[in-house]
Design an enzyme around this catalytic site. Structure first.
Site, short mmCIF file in Angstrom:
data_model
loop_
_atom_site.label_atom_id
_atom_site.label_comp_id
_atom_site.label_asym_id
_atom_site.label_seq_id
_atom_site.Cartn_x
_atom_site.Cartn_y
_atom_site.Cartn_z
N ILE A 1 0.83 -1.20 0.00
CA ILE A 1 0.00 0.00 0.00
C ILE A 1 0.87 1.25 0.00
O ILE A 1 1.99 1.23 0.51
CB ILE A 1 -0.97 -0.01 1.21
CG1 ILE A 1 -2.06 1.05 1.06
CG2 ILE A 1 -0.22 0.12 2.54
CD1 ILE A 1 -3.25 0.84 1.99
N CYS A 2 0.35 2.31 -0.60
CA CYS A 2 1.01 3.61 -0.57
C CYS A 2 -0.06 4.68 -0.33
O CYS A 2 -1.09 4.39 0.25
CB CYS A 2 1.79 3.86 -1.86
SG CYS A 2 0.77 4.02 -3.34
N ARG A 3 0.15 5.88 -0.82
CA ARG A 3 -0.83 6.95 -0.62
C ARG A 3 -2.07 6.72 -1.47
O ARG A 3 -3.19 6.77 -0.98
CB ARG A 3 -0.21 8.31 -0.92
CG ARG A 3 -1.15 9.48 -0.67
CD ARG A 3 -0.51 10.83 -0.95
NE ARG A 3 -0.04 10.95 -2.33
CZ ARG A 3 -0.81 11.30 -3.36
NH1 ARG A 3 -2.07 11.57 -3.18
NH2 ARG A 3 -0.30 11.40 -4.57
#
Length: 129
Positions: free
Chosen positions: A88-90
């Site tokens: 996951i990231c932004r």
């Protein structure tokens, strides 16, 4: 006939190879529904910067900044390739890049979380600082 057979085999091999590296995606709703229960075979890998991670993270997640390219490449070599990684990231862009790199490095179970932490927050799922 031999040419047709060769073409069919080639097409099959190309399709099989590309499916082996196919990127899996999952929504934050799907991720939230997974029972982690101290299951060490499942890892939420947050690939945002350390500063972004410190501002709010999924409880129990681990951080490895994909933008630090050399460090990321070196660090994933030390990870257990048999575990399942939920990346996951932004917003989902960097996690897709990281998940693709991990798949290319031989990880079998890598899932990109679409929508990232923005979608996680919008769904009001738990975040810790």
């Amino acid at each position: 006939m031999k040419t047709l057979f060769t073409l069919l085999i080639s097409a099959f091999l190309i399709t099989a190879c590309s499916q082996g590296n196919a990127q899996e995606n999952m929504t934050v709703n799907d991720l939230h529904a997974i029972p982690f229960n101290d299951d060490e075979s499942k890892v939420v890998l947050d690939v945002r910067t350390a500063q972004e991670y410190a501002e709010g993270k999924i409880p129990g997640s681990e951080n490895l900044d994909v933008l630090k390219t050399d460090l990321f490449t070196t660090s994933i070599k030390k990870l257990d390739k048999d575990k399942t990684y939920y990346v996951i990231c932004r917003s989902g862009s960097r996690s897709l890049k990281a998940a693709t790199q991990m798949k290319e490095a031989g990880f079998k179970n890598v899932i990109n979380i679409t929508g990232g932490m923005q979608a996680w927050g919008a769904a009001n799922f738990p975040v810790e600082k």
